[in-house]
Each structure stands twice: as structure tokens, then as C-alpha cells.
Write an enzyme that holds these catalytic residues in place. Sequence first.
Site, mmCIF file in Angstrom:
data_model
loop_
_atom_site.group_PDB
_atom_site.id
_atom_site.type_symbol
_atom_site.label_atom_id
_atom_site.label_comp_id
_atom_site.label_asym_id
_atom_site.label_seq_id
_atom_site.Cartn_x
_atom_site.Cartn_y
_atom_site.Cartn_z
ATOM 1 N N HIS A 280 -0.521 0.109 -9.405
ATOM 2 C CA HIS A 280 -1.851 -1.215 -8.604
ATOM 3 C C HIS A 280 -2.031 -2.253 -9.282
ATOM 4 O O HIS A 280 -2.823 -2.407 -9.723
ATOM 5 C CB HIS A 280 -2.779 -0.246 -8.053
ATOM 6 C CG HIS A 280 -3.000 -0.782 -6.630
ATOM 7 N ND1 HIS A 280 -3.284 0.117 -5.592
ATOM 8 C CD2 HIS A 280 -2.701 -2.309 -6.698
ATOM 9 C CE1 HIS A 280 -3.634 -0.814 -5.075
ATOM 10 N NE2 HIS A 280 -3.019 -2.092 -5.124
ATOM 11 N N ARG B 285 0.821 -1.324 -0.003
ATOM 12 C CA ARG B 285 0.162 0.285 -0.161
ATOM 13 C C ARG B 285 0.890 1.251 0.177
ATOM 14 O O ARG B 285 1.871 1.389 0.802
ATOM 15 C CB ARG B 285 -0.977 -0.249 1.118
ATOM 16 C CG ARG B 285 -2.310 -1.126 0.961
ATOM 17 C CD ARG B 285 -3.023 -0.422 0.056
ATOM 18 N NE ARG B 285 -4.546 -1.537 0.335
ATOM 19 C CZ ARG B 285 -4.434 -2.311 -0.444
ATOM 20 N NH1 ARG B 285 -3.478 -2.711 -1.914
ATOM 21 N NH2 ARG B 285 -5.661 -3.300 -0.828
ATOM 22 N N GLU C 13 -3.292 8.069 -4.520
ATOM 23 C CA GLU C 13 -3.329 6.857 -6.420
ATOM 24 C C GLU C 13 -4.793 7.296 -6.451
ATOM 25 O O GLU C 13 -5.720 8.049 -5.700
ATOM 26 C CB GLU C 13 -3.597 4.961 -5.754
ATOM 27 C CG GLU C 13 -2.849 4.693 -6.251
ATOM 28 C CD GLU C 13 -2.566 2.956 -5.710
ATOM 29 O OE1 GLU C 13 -3.528 2.522 -6.584
ATOM 30 O OE2 GLU C 13 -1.710 2.645 -5.206
HETATM 31 C C1 GLV Z 1 -4.269 -5.320 -3.842
HETATM 32 O O1 GLV Z 1 -3.688 -4.086 -2.978
HETATM 33 C C2 GLV Z 1 -5.027 -6.133 -3.042
HETATM 34 O O2 GLV Z 1 -4.991 -5.443 -1.836
HETATM 35 O O3 GLV Z 1 -5.614 -7.320 -3.459
#
Ligand code: GLV
Length: 332
Positions: free
Chosen positions: A285, A238, A267
Site C-alpha cells: 500500500h 482499495r 490489510e
Molecule cells: C491511499 O490509499 C489513499 O487513499 O490516499
Amino acid sequence: MTDKPVVVLTHHLLPEVQRDMESRWNLIQVEGGKLNLAEVLSARPEARALISFLSEPVTREVLKCTPNLEIIANYAVGYNNIDVEAAIENGIWVTHTPDVLTAATADQTMALLLAVARRVVEGDRLVRAGGFDGWASDLMLGRELNGAIMGIVGMGRIGSAVAARAEAFGMRVIYHSRSRKPLLEKERGYRFVEFDDLVESADILSLHLPYSPRVHHLIDQSVLARMKPDAFLINVARGPLVDEAALARCLKEGCIGGAGLDVYEHEPRVNPLLTTLGNVVLAPHSGSATGHTRMQMGRMVENSVVAALAGKRPPHLVLEWRERKPESDPRV
Ligand code: GLV
Ligand code: GLV
């Protein structure tokens, strides 16, 4: 009109999954740049399920707008976008998509690491720009992974899958995690070290822990300053785990060797300085973005919602829900 249960979805899913959901439920798909989830749900008070995404925070305020909600099924393994306490207080199940994305996310970690270590993106840009004038012994020198020390923060499912891949590349694995992993230490020879040790010893520092405010900016200026000057930071977890502005400055000044990032602090915004630097590889991401994994994530979400709407305890509950004692659990 239909009397199928109303299920709200804030992004489209793969067509096969979505068609299936549409046949089961009255699926309301609301998509848009700046989505206001409170408004969306206020307009649909009959909604019994929400399929949520990491880009839309499900706050206590949002939950106030949705009197009939029974389940929030997060299409992600990380669920820091959801106020789980508030959901539990309201008797709303919270589920996520663990396991099915572990391999894909570990692969993405290696993709970013290899790209940074071997300057894959820089090389691609050079070739495309017509800058490849012929072989040279010192062209695009990178860094050897064989023998490097892989430092993993968060030895859960994904961290362990990354460790296995690192081993296959000849790296030595050290880790720091909330809990020790005696089996991995014994059988694989991974070494548990304190966080400060990890930071200072790792050639690659790779983040695989869930985000919570407690670990906000875990990697800040002072941590970056203690990393080896040629170390790489990889973040597929994250964005807010890292002070992105400090990282950008550090990469510019060369205080670490490079970085591979799949996630960002704000983001989808990315620190503008980062986009000007050659020693960082930036992915959108997309850690779990393989067709196979996204299909399985969709099925998992679907199964959780099906169970909850049938009045059953759904599979894939998040940790906090699983740890609830049955007597304090309003729905069991
Ligand atoms: C993606 O970032 C997830 O947490 O699945
Ligand atoms: C992710 O869910 C992990 O446990 O690493």
C-alpha cells in the site's frame, strides 16, 4: 500546560511536517498495532481535530467518544474509513488529500504493470538466487504493452493520469466510470464502454474508483472468469474491490495472466496463496509513497486543520461535505 488546541494523530508523519504541527498545536501522537480509536479519543475529550489514516476506521461509535471534535483530516485521498454521514450530522468537517498524490499513484500503477508484464520481480529473484546462467532467447518472456488495451475502471484524477501514461506506452484506452468524460473522449480518443465490455476487452484491467459497500467485490470470481486469459489486473485503489481469495485461485489456475496489487482485502494481511505465486507483484500500500507527495499530503492536512480551528470552512472537503446545501450545513 499549554492552551494550544489538542490535535490527535494516529501515525507519525514526515519529521518536517510533524515539527510544524507540533509548534502549532498540542499534538497527541498515539501509535500502535491494534489501535482502538474510541479509547484513544475518549481519553482526550478536549481534542478538536483528528488526523486520520486509512488503517483506522472513524465510525459513528468513535465519533460518540469525541464531543469537541471539529475536523477529521484524512491523510489519504480515499476516505471510506470514515463515516462521513455521521460526521456531517455532528457538524464535523471531513477533509482528504486529493490531487497531490495523483501522479505518484499513477506511477505506482505503471510500476506494478511493468513489473508484472516484464516479470521484473521474478527476474530479480532469479538473478539473486544465482539462477541466471546466461542469455537465452526464451528467458523471462513477458508481454508487450505497446498496442495493448488498457481498461480503466474509474476515470477520475488518478484514472486519467494512468490513461495518459498508458497512451505514452502505446496502449489504447477504454474506460468505465460513473460519469462520461466527453473531453477525454474527444481529445484523447478514450472510449467509454459498459463494465462487462471492459472486463472482456481489456488486456489490462486497472482499478481507480473509490471503495464503498456498493462496489464490494466488484471483481469477483465471475468477472475474473470473463477476463482474457492473458489479461492483468492492477489494483492500487482499495483491497475489498476485489475478492482476493477468488483472485488468488484464478492466478494459480492461470485463468488470467497476472496481477499487480498495492492494496489488500484484509490489510495488512495478504492472502497466503498470493505470496506463493510468481505471476503477481505485491506492494505494501505504497501508491502515494514518494517523499514529495507525502510532504504535500502533510501540508494539505495541516492547512485543513488550521482553517477549521480558525472557524473557517476548510479546504479539501470530501465530496459529501462539498455537496451539502449551505442552509443544511450547521457550520456555514
Ligand atoms: C491511499 O490509499 C489513499 O487513499 O490516499
Ligand atoms: C482520486 O481521487 C481520483 O479522483 O481518481
